[in-house]
Write a protein that holds these residues in place. Structure first.
Motif, PDB file in Angstrom:
ATOM      1  N   PHE A   1       0.826  -1.204   0.000  1.00 46.74           N
ATOM      2  CA  PHE A   1       0.000   0.000   0.000  1.00 46.74           C
ATOM      3  C   PHE A   1       0.859   1.252   0.000  1.00 46.74           C
ATOM      4  O   PHE A   1       1.800   1.373   0.781  1.00 46.74           O
ATOM      5  N   SER A   2       0.523   2.183  -0.876  1.00 47.32           N
ATOM      6  CA  SER A   2       1.240   3.446  -0.966  1.00 47.32           C
ATOM      7  C   SER A   2       0.227   4.587  -0.977  1.00 47.32           C
ATOM      8  O   SER A   2      -0.766   4.534  -1.699  1.00 47.32           O
ATOM      9  N   LEU A   3       0.490   5.612  -0.178  1.00 45.55           N
ATOM     10  CA  LEU A   3      -0.364   6.793  -0.106  1.00 45.55           C
ATOM     11  C   LEU A   3       0.521   8.017  -0.280  1.00 45.55           C
ATOM     12  O   LEU A   3       1.520   8.161   0.425  1.00 45.55           O
ATOM     13  N   THR A   4       0.180   8.864  -1.238  1.00 47.01           N
ATOM     14  CA  THR A   4       0.877  10.130  -1.434  1.00 47.01           C
ATOM     15  C   THR A   4      -0.170  11.220  -1.355  1.00 47.01           C
ATOM     16  O   THR A   4      -1.194  11.146  -2.044  1.00 47.01           O
ATOM     17  N   THR A   5       0.056  12.211  -0.509  1.00 42.61           N
ATOM     18  CA  THR A   5      -0.965  13.223  -0.281  1.00 42.61           C
ATOM     19  C   THR A   5      -0.353  14.571   0.026  1.00 42.61           C
ATOM     20  O   THR A   5       0.760  14.655   0.546  1.00 42.61           O
ATOM     21  N   SER A   6      -1.109  15.624  -0.296  1.00 41.63           N
ATOM     22  CA  SER A   6      -0.680  16.985   0.013  1.00 41.63           C
ATOM     23  C   SER A   6      -1.899  17.892   0.064  1.00 41.63           C
ATOM     24  O   SER A   6      -2.833  17.737  -0.717  1.00 41.63           O
ATOM     25  N   THR A   7      -1.852  18.838   0.984  1.00 41.45           N
ATOM     26  CA  THR A   7      -2.900  19.862   1.059  1.00 41.45           C
ATOM     27  C   THR A   7      -2.598  20.998   0.091  1.00 41.45           C
ATOM     28  O   THR A   7      -3.400  21.908  -0.061  1.00 41.45           O
ATOM     29  N   GLY A   8      -1.426  20.960  -0.538  1.00 39.58           N
ATOM     30  CA  GLY A   8      -1.005  22.021  -1.441  1.00 39.58           C
ATOM     31  C   GLY A   8      -0.218  23.107  -0.730  1.00 39.58           C
ATOM     32  O   GLY A   8       0.224  24.067  -1.339  1.00 39.58           O
ATOM     33  N   ILE A   9      -0.043  22.938   0.585  1.00 41.27           N
ATOM     34  CA  ILE A   9       0.719  23.899   1.392  1.00 41.27           C
ATOM     35  C   ILE A   9       1.836  23.133   2.094  1.00 41.27           C
ATOM     36  O   ILE A   9       1.607  22.075   2.680  1.00 41.27           O
ATOM     37  N   GLY A  10       3.033  23.645   2.031  1.00 40.05           N
ATOM     38  CA  GLY A  10       4.151  22.961   2.677  1.00 40.05           C
ATOM     39  C   GLY A  10       4.555  21.727   1.893  1.00 40.05           C
ATOM     40  O   GLY A  10       4.360  21.653   0.687  1.00 40.05           O
ATOM     41  N   VAL A  11       5.081  20.743   2.596  1.00 39.70           N
ATOM     42  CA  VAL A  11       5.595  19.531   1.975  1.00 39.70           C
ATOM     43  C   VAL A  11       4.519  18.457   1.974  1.00 39.70           C
ATOM     44  O   VAL A  11       3.790  18.293   2.943  1.00 39.70           O
ATOM     45  N   GLY A  12       4.423  17.703   0.890  1.00 42.11           N
ATOM     46  CA  GLY A  12       3.513  16.571   0.825  1.00 42.11           C
ATOM     47  C   GLY A  12       4.095  15.377   1.560  1.00 42.11           C
ATOM     48  O   GLY A  12       5.231  15.408   2.035  1.00 42.11           O
ATOM     49  N   THR A  13       3.318  14.312   1.636  1.00 48.10           N
ATOM     50  CA  THR A  13       3.715  13.109   2.373  1.00 48.10           C
ATOM     51  C   THR A  13       3.518  11.877   1.509  1.00 48.10           C
ATOM     52  O   THR A  13       2.488  11.732   0.842  1.00 48.10           O
ATOM     53  N   HIS A  14       4.500  10.988   1.549  1.00 45.44           N
ATOM     54  CA  HIS A  14       4.390   9.681   0.903  1.00 45.44           C
ATOM     55  C   HIS A  14       4.567   8.625   1.983  1.00 45.44           C
ATOM     56  O   HIS A  14       5.526   8.673   2.760  1.00 45.44           O
ATOM     57  N   ILE A  15       3.633   7.669   2.039  1.00 37.33           N
ATOM     58  CA  ILE A  15       3.715   6.569   3.005  1.00 37.33           C
ATOM     59  C   ILE A  15       3.678   5.257   2.237  1.00 37.33           C
ATOM     60  O   ILE A  15       2.790   5.033   1.414  1.00 37.33           O
ATOM     61  N   LEU A  16       4.631   4.398   2.521  1.00 34.24           N
ATOM     62  CA  LEU A  16       4.641   3.050   1.988  1.00 34.24           C
ATOM     63  C   LEU A  16       4.385   2.117   3.167  1.00 34.24           C
ATOM     64  O   LEU A  16       5.131   2.149   4.154  1.00 34.24           O
ATOM     65  N   ALA A  17       3.315   1.329   3.084  1.00 37.23           N
ATOM     66  CA  ALA A  17       2.953   0.422   4.177  1.00 37.23           C
ATOM     67  C   ALA A  17       2.920  -0.999   3.636  1.00 37.23           C
ATOM     68  O   ALA A  17       2.123  -1.322   2.749  1.00 37.23           O
ATOM     69  N   ILE A  18       3.812  -1.828   4.170  1.00 33.67           N
ATOM     70  CA  ILE A  18       3.878  -3.240   3.775  1.00 33.67           C
ATOM     71  C   ILE A  18       4.092  -4.066   5.035  1.00 33.67           C
ATOM     72  O   ILE A  18       5.039  -3.834   5.792  1.00 33.67           O
ATOM     73  N   GLU A  19       3.200  -5.013   5.252  1.00 34.77           N
ATOM     74  CA  GLU A  19       3.316  -5.959   6.364  1.00 34.77           C
ATOM     75  C   GLU A  19       3.603  -5.268   7.697  1.00 34.77           C
ATOM     76  O   GLU A  19       4.594  -5.551   8.349  1.00 34.77           O
ATOM     77  N   ASP A  20       2.750  -4.385   8.101  1.00 37.21           N
ATOM     78  CA  ASP A  20       2.842  -3.709   9.401  1.00 37.21           C
ATOM     79  C   ASP A  20       4.056  -2.788   9.546  1.00 37.21           C
ATOM     80  O   ASP A  20       4.349  -2.320  10.631  1.00 37.21           O
TER      81      ASP A  20
END
Length: 152
Positions: A109-128
């Motif tokens: 699972f991968s989630l990349t998100t940003s509110t458009g202000i500041g730095v965005g975030t990328h999360i990679l979630a695999i097996e806890d």
């Protein structure tokens, strides 16, 4: 010796996933509903191998700040209700806070998100395991679900 134990988080998430994630279409439904709840004007869905290999949902919604993105992968974490009173006036498609952690528990699972202000975030979630990094600033959220049910 006690017969009753508290399940570890990974096992509890996989059990919850059985209720939330019955098939690839369930994943698409949950992710698109989240995009709609985030007031996205444009939502793109990409699937490969009927969703078993890849599901990608990309939107131009509100996006999330880093701490909210991390919290979104914890069971029962939600932005949509604050109290029992809110249960009687739900105006969103989802609210239980189980979709993202359930999907992440049975996929890569991968989630990349940003509110458009500041730095965005990328999360990679695999097996806890969760890896959190900075990401580009494009407002909105992209979720990539790979190898659905690979670990069940």
């Amino acid at each position: 010796m006690s017969k009753i134990i508290v399940m570890d988080n990974s096992l509890a998430n996989q059990i919850a996933a059985g209720e939330v994630v019955e098939r690839p279409s369930s994943v698409i439904k949950e992710l698109v509903e989240n995009s709609i709840d985030a007031h996205a004007k444009n939502i793109s869905v990409v699937i490969e191998n009927a969703g078993r290999t890849l599901i990608m949902v990309e939107d131009d919604g509100e996006g999330m700040e880093r701490e909210d993105a991390i919290l979104s992968l914890k069971r029962h974490a939600t932005s949509k209700i604050r109290s029992a009173f809110d249960l009687f006036r739900i105006k969103t498609l989802g609210f239980r806070g189980e979709a993202l952690p359930s999907i992440a528990s049975v996929s890569k699972f991968s989630l990349t998100t940003s509110t458009g202000i500041g730095v965005g975030t990328h999360i990679l979630a695999i097996e806890d395991k969760m890896k959190v990094e900075d990401a580009s600033l494009r407002k909105g959220t992209t979720i990539i679900v790979e190898e659905l049910f690979y670990n069940t």
